[in-house]
Motif scaffolding. Structure first.
Motif, PDB file in Angstrom:
ATOM      1  N   GLY A   5      -0.803  -2.615  12.141  1.00 22.17           N
ATOM      2  CA  GLY A   5      -0.878  -2.224  13.548  1.00 22.17           C
ATOM      3  C   GLY A   5      -1.579  -0.883  13.644  1.00 22.17           C
ATOM      4  O   GLY A   5      -2.667  -0.697  13.121  1.00 22.17           O
ATOM      5  N   ASP A   6      -0.902   0.083  14.279  1.00 26.48           N
ATOM      6  CA  ASP A   6      -1.490   1.416  14.403  1.00 26.48           C
ATOM      7  C   ASP A   6      -0.953   2.378  13.343  1.00 26.48           C
ATOM      8  O   ASP A   6      -1.154   3.580  13.434  1.00 26.48           O
ATOM      9  N   ARG A   7      -0.272   1.857  12.352  1.00 24.61           N
ATOM     10  CA  ARG A   7       0.313   2.693  11.291  1.00 24.61           C
ATOM     11  C   ARG A   7      -0.421   2.483   9.977  1.00 24.61           C
ATOM     12  O   ARG A   7      -0.980   1.430   9.729  1.00 24.61           O
ATOM     13  N   THR A   8      -0.370   3.489   9.116  1.00 26.94           N
ATOM     14  CA  THR A   8      -0.842   3.367   7.741  1.00 26.94           C
ATOM     15  C   THR A   8       0.388   3.477   6.867  1.00 26.94           C
ATOM     16  O   THR A   8       1.193   4.400   7.029  1.00 26.94           O
ATOM     17  N   VAL A   9       0.549   2.514   5.964  1.00 29.53           N
ATOM     18  CA  VAL A   9       1.734   2.502   5.111  1.00 29.53           C
ATOM     19  C   VAL A   9       1.333   2.434   3.649  1.00 29.53           C
ATOM     20  O   VAL A   9       0.240   1.990   3.301  1.00 29.53           O
ATOM     21  N   ALA A  10       2.254   2.883   2.813  1.00 31.86           N
ATOM     22  CA  ALA A  10       2.124   2.753   1.363  1.00 31.86           C
ATOM     23  C   ALA A  10       3.378   2.045   0.886  1.00 31.86           C
ATOM     24  O   ALA A  10       4.423   2.096   1.533  1.00 31.86           O
ATOM     25  N   TYR A  11       3.273   1.383  -0.249  1.00 31.46           N
ATOM     26  CA  TYR A  11       4.425   0.711  -0.843  1.00 31.46           C
ATOM     27  C   TYR A  11       4.793   1.452  -2.115  1.00 31.46           C
ATOM     28  O   TYR A  11       3.944   1.697  -2.973  1.00 31.46           O
ATOM     29  N   LEU A  12       6.062   1.830  -2.209  1.00 34.48           N
ATOM     30  CA  LEU A  12       6.560   2.592  -3.339  1.00 34.48           C
ATOM     31  C   LEU A  12       7.537   1.747  -4.130  1.00 34.48           C
ATOM     32  O   LEU A  12       8.321   0.990  -3.552  1.00 34.48           O
ATOM     33  N   ALA A  13       7.499   1.885  -5.451  1.00 36.44           N
ATOM     34  CA  ALA A  13       8.479   1.217  -6.307  1.00 36.44           C
ATOM     35  C   ALA A  13       9.828   1.857  -6.043  1.00 36.44           C
ATOM     36  O   ALA A  13       9.948   3.080  -5.948  1.00 36.44           O
ATOM     37  N   ASN A  14      10.853   1.023  -5.888  1.00 30.28           N
ATOM     38  CA  ASN A  14      12.203   1.520  -5.675  1.00 30.28           C
ATOM     39  C   ASN A  14      12.810   1.833  -7.042  1.00 30.28           C
ATOM     40  O   ASN A  14      13.094   0.914  -7.803  1.00 30.28           O
ATOM     41  N   PRO A  15      13.003   3.121  -7.385  1.00 27.89           N
ATOM     42  CA  PRO A  15      13.488   3.463  -8.726  1.00 27.89           C
ATOM     43  C   PRO A  15      14.908   2.971  -8.988  1.00 27.89           C
ATOM     44  O   PRO A  15      15.299   2.803 -10.127  1.00 27.89           O
ATOM     45  N   LYS A  16      15.676   2.697  -7.932  1.00 29.77           N
ATOM     46  CA  LYS A  16      17.057   2.238  -8.101  1.00 29.77           C
ATOM     47  C   LYS A  16      17.152   0.730  -8.258  1.00 29.77           C
ATOM     48  O   LYS A  16      18.161   0.227  -8.724  1.00 29.77           O
ATOM     49  N   GLU A  17      16.103   0.009  -7.839  1.00 26.58           N
ATOM     50  CA  GLU A  17      16.125  -1.450  -7.889  1.00 26.58           C
ATOM     51  C   GLU A  17      14.765  -1.967  -8.356  1.00 26.58           C
ATOM     52  O   GLU A  17      13.884  -2.229  -7.543  1.00 26.58           O
ATOM     53  N   PRO A  18      14.573  -2.098  -9.680  1.00 28.42           N
ATOM     54  CA  PRO A  18      13.289  -2.595 -10.196  1.00 28.42           C
ATOM     55  C   PRO A  18      12.923  -3.935  -9.561  1.00 28.42           C
ATOM     56  O   PRO A  18      13.774  -4.787  -9.348  1.00 28.42           O
ATOM     57  N   GLY A  19      11.637  -4.102  -9.257  1.00 29.80           N
ATOM     58  CA  GLY A  19      11.172  -5.345  -8.630  1.00 29.80           C
ATOM     59  C   GLY A  19      11.253  -5.316  -7.119  1.00 29.80           C
ATOM     60  O   GLY A  19      10.888  -6.279  -6.464  1.00 29.80           O
ATOM     61  N   LYS A  20      11.750  -4.212  -6.555  1.00 32.82           N
ATOM     62  CA  LYS A  20      11.804  -4.059  -5.104  1.00 32.82           C
ATOM     63  C   LYS A  20      10.931  -2.874  -4.709  1.00 32.82           C
ATOM     64  O   LYS A  20      10.735  -1.949  -5.485  1.00 32.82           O
ATOM     65  N   PHE A  21      10.423  -2.938  -3.473  1.00 31.10           N
ATOM     66  CA  PHE A  21       9.507  -1.912  -3.011  1.00 31.10           C
ATOM     67  C   PHE A  21       9.939  -1.408  -1.644  1.00 31.10           C
ATOM     68  O   PHE A  21      10.602  -2.107  -0.885  1.00 31.10           O
ATOM     69  N   ILE A  22       9.543  -0.184  -1.350  1.00 28.55           N
ATOM     70  CA  ILE A  22       9.845   0.457  -0.073  1.00 28.55           C
ATOM     71  C   ILE A  22       8.537   0.647   0.680  1.00 28.55           C
ATOM     72  O   ILE A  22       7.551   1.119   0.109  1.00 28.55           O
ATOM     73  N   GLU A  23       8.529   0.249   1.957  1.00 26.22           N
ATOM     74  CA  GLU A  23       7.363   0.500   2.795  1.00 26.22           C
ATOM     75  C   GLU A  23       7.564   1.852   3.457  1.00 26.22           C
ATOM     76  O   GLU A  23       8.600   2.088   4.073  1.00 26.22           O
ATOM     77  N   ARG A  24       6.574   2.727   3.323  1.00 24.34           N
ATOM     78  CA  ARG A  24       6.691   4.055   3.902  1.00 24.34           C
ATOM     79  C   ARG A  24       5.441   4.373   4.695  1.00 24.34           C
ATOM     80  O   ARG A  24       4.326   4.193   4.211  1.00 24.34           O
ATOM     81  N   GLU A  25       5.628   4.865   5.921  1.00 27.23           N
ATOM     82  CA  GLU A  25       4.493   5.273   6.738  1.00 27.23           C
ATOM     83  C   GLU A  25       3.928   6.570   6.173  1.00 27.23           C
ATOM     84  O   GLU A  25       4.676   7.474   5.788  1.00 27.23           O
ATOM     85  N   VAL A  26       2.603   6.638   6.085  1.00 29.37           N
ATOM     86  CA  VAL A  26       1.935   7.829   5.573  1.00 29.37           C
ATOM     87  C   VAL A  26       0.919   8.316   6.602  1.00 29.37           C
ATOM     88  O   VAL A  26       0.465   7.560   7.456  1.00 29.37           O
ATOM     89  N   ARG A  27       0.596   9.595   6.502  1.00 33.88           N
ATOM     90  CA  ARG A  27      -0.450  10.171   7.339  1.00 33.88           C
ATOM     91  C   ARG A  27      -1.560  10.634   6.412  1.00 33.88           C
ATOM     92  O   ARG A  27      -1.310  11.334   5.434  1.00 33.88           O
ATOM     93  N   LEU A  28      -2.776  10.179   6.714  1.00 36.85           N
ATOM     94  CA  LEU A  28      -3.910  10.480   5.858  1.00 36.85           C
ATOM     95  C   LEU A  28      -4.708  11.658   6.389  1.00 36.85           C
ATOM     96  O   LEU A  28      -4.775  11.888   7.592  1.00 36.85           O
ATOM     97  N   GLY A  29      -5.340  12.388   5.460  1.00 34.99           N
ATOM     98  CA  GLY A  29      -6.191  13.517   5.820  1.00 34.99           C
ATOM     99  C   GLY A  29      -7.644  13.189   5.537  1.00 34.99           C
ATOM    100  O   GLY A  29      -8.103  12.090   5.820  1.00 34.99           O
TER     101      GLY A  29
END
Length: 178
Positions: A5-29
């Protein structure tokens, strides 16, 4: 990075749960060539998915984990068992297999018939007979150098089991093709 949509996201490895990922909104420069400055949304030490993020995004959407608001999401997404997201191409099944003193991990893999497969073997010890891997029914034999990935690619057209073993036939694994 993905545009959702109007967001930019990155996917991060979840260090507490291998094989799972966290979607996080990021702001680019600023950007320069292939490099882009990330102003906010990730911290030093975060493990960011750089290859296969389209696969992670598709899985989140398939599982209905897309957030309804513009708040950053921390809902984890699952990658199918045995299938790795790293370097993932949705048209290729990618599996990493570690060869250690106990044998192959995982020793049983499930793949889909008719879809290309890429298996990456990594031998992590010299205290095993697993210095090579053999797929008798596929007529494949590959050396497994210590701490160097060995990639085997193939496509199986029909369902059934495919056995693989070390060159001495002491370590065993199975691929279940469905």
């Amino acid at each position: 990075m993905q545009n959702v949509g109007d967001r930019t996201v990155a996917y991060l490895a979840n260090p507490k749960e291998p094989g799972k990922f966290i979607e996080r909104e990021v702001r680019l420069g600023q950007s320069s060539g292939e490099q882009v400055e990330v102003v906010s949304g990730v911290q030093p030490g975060d493990l960011v998915v750089t290859e296969g993020s389209f696969f992670v995004r598709a899985e989140r959407e398939r599982l209905g984990l897309r957030p309804a608001t513009t708040e950053p999401s921390t809902a984890p997404s699952r990658v199918p068992s045995g299938i790795s997201s790293e370097g993932a191409d949705p048209r290729v099944q990618t599996v990493k297999i570690v060869v250690n003193e106990q044998g192959y991990e995982p020793a049983k893999i499930t793949l889909r018939a008719g879809v290309p497969a890429r298996l990456t073997f990594l031998r992590t010890t010299d205290k095993t007979c697993g210095t090579e891997v053999v797929f008798p029914s596929l007529n494949i034999k590959r050396a497994l150098p210590l701490n160097e990935p060995a990639v085997i690619e193939f496509t199986v057209a029909k369902s059934g089991d495919i056995a693989f073993a070390c060159g001495m036939n002491m370590l065993h694994g199975t691929i279940v093709v469905q």
